[in-house]
Design a protein around this motif. Sequence first.
Motif, mmCIF file in Angstrom:
data_model
loop_
_atom_site.group_PDB
_atom_site.id
_atom_site.type_symbol
_atom_site.label_atom_id
_atom_site.label_comp_id
_atom_site.label_asym_id
_atom_site.label_seq_id
_atom_site.Cartn_x
_atom_site.Cartn_y
_atom_site.Cartn_z
ATOM 1 N N GLY A 148 -2.640 -3.646 10.887
ATOM 2 C CA GLY A 148 -2.356 -4.093 12.244
ATOM 3 C C GLY A 148 -1.422 -3.147 12.977
ATOM 4 O O GLY A 148 -0.592 -2.467 12.367
ATOM 5 N N ARG A 149 -1.583 -3.115 14.288
ATOM 6 C CA ARG A 149 -0.693 -2.318 15.144
ATOM 7 C C ARG A 149 -0.452 -3.075 16.437
ATOM 8 O O ARG A 149 -1.417 -3.422 17.142
ATOM 9 N N LEU A 150 0.813 -3.354 16.730
ATOM 10 C CA LEU A 150 1.176 -4.077 17.951
ATOM 11 C C LEU A 150 1.353 -3.079 19.082
ATOM 12 O O LEU A 150 2.172 -2.167 19.001
ATOM 13 N N LEU A 151 0.592 -3.262 20.160
ATOM 14 C CA LEU A 151 0.632 -2.345 21.292
ATOM 15 C C LEU A 151 1.457 -2.883 22.456
ATOM 16 O O LEU A 151 1.939 -2.104 23.280
ATOM 17 N N GLY A 207 -6.232 -13.064 2.455
ATOM 18 C CA GLY A 207 -5.553 -11.788 2.287
ATOM 19 C C GLY A 207 -4.886 -11.309 3.552
ATOM 20 O O GLY A 207 -4.735 -12.042 4.517
ATOM 21 N N SER A 208 -4.492 -10.057 3.526
ATOM 22 C CA SER A 208 -3.828 -9.451 4.680
ATOM 23 C C SER A 208 -4.844 -8.641 5.463
ATOM 24 O O SER A 208 -4.955 -7.425 5.341
ATOM 25 N N GLY A 209 -5.643 -9.345 6.263
ATOM 26 C CA GLY A 209 -6.569 -8.686 7.160
ATOM 27 C C GLY A 209 -7.739 -8.003 6.498
ATOM 28 O O GLY A 209 -8.373 -7.134 7.083
ATOM 29 N N GLY A 210 -8.066 -8.373 5.265
ATOM 30 C CA GLY A 210 -9.206 -7.763 4.602
ATOM 31 C C GLY A 210 -9.055 -6.260 4.432
ATOM 32 O O GLY A 210 -10.034 -5.518 4.452
ATOM 33 N N GLY A 211 -7.824 -5.795 4.249
ATOM 34 C CA GLY A 211 -7.576 -4.366 4.094
ATOM 35 C C GLY A 211 -7.336 -3.645 5.399
ATOM 36 O O GLY A 211 -7.030 -2.443 5.395
ATOM 37 N N LEU A 212 -7.488 -4.323 6.530
ATOM 38 C CA LEU A 212 -7.231 -3.711 7.830
ATOM 39 C C LEU A 212 -5.724 -3.638 8.087
ATOM 40 O O LEU A 212 -4.958 -4.498 7.634
ATOM 41 N N ALA A 223 -1.560 -7.827 10.750
ATOM 42 C CA ALA A 223 -2.907 -8.162 10.275
ATOM 43 C C ALA A 223 -2.827 -9.181 9.145
ATOM 44 O O ALA A 223 -3.526 -9.069 8.132
ATOM 45 N N ASP A 224 -1.989 -10.186 9.325
ATOM 46 C CA ASP A 224 -1.752 -11.205 8.301
ATOM 47 C C ASP A 224 -2.713 -12.376 8.519
ATOM 48 O O ASP A 224 -2.379 -13.370 9.176
ATOM 49 N N ALA A 225 -3.901 -12.259 7.970
ATOM 50 C CA ALA A 225 -4.915 -13.296 8.148
ATOM 51 C C ALA A 225 -4.471 -14.620 7.548
ATOM 52 O O ALA A 225 -4.761 -15.685 8.096
ATOM 53 N N ALA A 226 -3.763 -14.564 6.415
ATOM 54 C CA ALA A 226 -3.329 -15.792 5.763
ATOM 55 C C ALA A 226 -2.372 -16.580 6.659
ATOM 56 O O ALA A 226 -2.458 -17.813 6.751
ATOM 57 N N ALA A 227 -1.450 -15.894 7.328
ATOM 58 C CA ALA A 227 -0.504 -16.577 8.210
ATOM 59 C C ALA A 227 -1.221 -17.206 9.400
ATOM 60 O O ALA A 227 -0.905 -18.333 9.810
ATOM 61 N N ALA A 287 2.317 -12.115 12.774
ATOM 62 C CA ALA A 287 1.062 -12.220 12.017
ATOM 63 C C ALA A 287 -0.006 -11.297 12.597
ATOM 64 O O ALA A 287 -0.748 -10.645 11.862
ATOM 65 N N VAL A 288 -0.082 -11.246 13.920
ATOM 66 C CA VAL A 288 -1.058 -10.365 14.573
ATOM 67 C C VAL A 288 -0.699 -8.906 14.333
ATOM 68 O O VAL A 288 -1.556 -8.074 14.020
#
Length: 227
Positions: free
Chosen positions: A208-211, A201-206, A166-170, A162-163
Amino acid sequence: MLVAAAVCPHPPLIVPELAGAAAHELDGLRAACREALAELDAAAPDRLVVVGGAESAGSYGGRSAGTLRPWGVDVTVGEGEPVLPLSLTIGRRLLGERRADGFEAVAFDAEPAGCLALGETLAREGRVALLVMADGSARLTPKSPGYHDPAAEPYNDLVVRAVADADAAALAQLDPGEAAGLWVAGRAALQVLAGAAGREGSGGGLKGRLLADAAPYGVGYFVATWT
């Protein structure tokens, strides 16, 4: 509106002075945190707010101090009497010379609705960036602080996905009871992020990138950016 976010872990050992001879074990996480903060800088927000879990909720000014003395090292960051809880103290340390506009402690057991509402409020004015301090499950292995629970790894993976996406809903749907049982210290702070980004939504259009995603001490530590 939320223009960027970084998610970082908050173990005391991420501070090299506390880790001592074992400091190198978290070098990868430290480097990932530095990269995540550089992405926040690139977003050029009007306001930067640090969010983290604590035993009780509280709002603190951008110059507020925190200390690691209770964890055995004389490291204090910020100005004045130390008042920040651990998660926000680590956040203040990661910021270095950067200016924060505020620190928000959210109770570990806060209800999702309250976390989401706080996030919406934080993102309401101007172009906002959040530094979200959030650990995953502390029950991933037999050597974990909470010992091993077979349900911990799939749950931790769910949170990491989810992080990363950028899955805000999850994140908004995380159950506080399940998270507490699996010792997921970052649940409430992550739901503040979900509220700031737009829970439906999915991060408000943002994007995500896992570092980083690691569990060197049987605790889930991950670093990600939403930009």
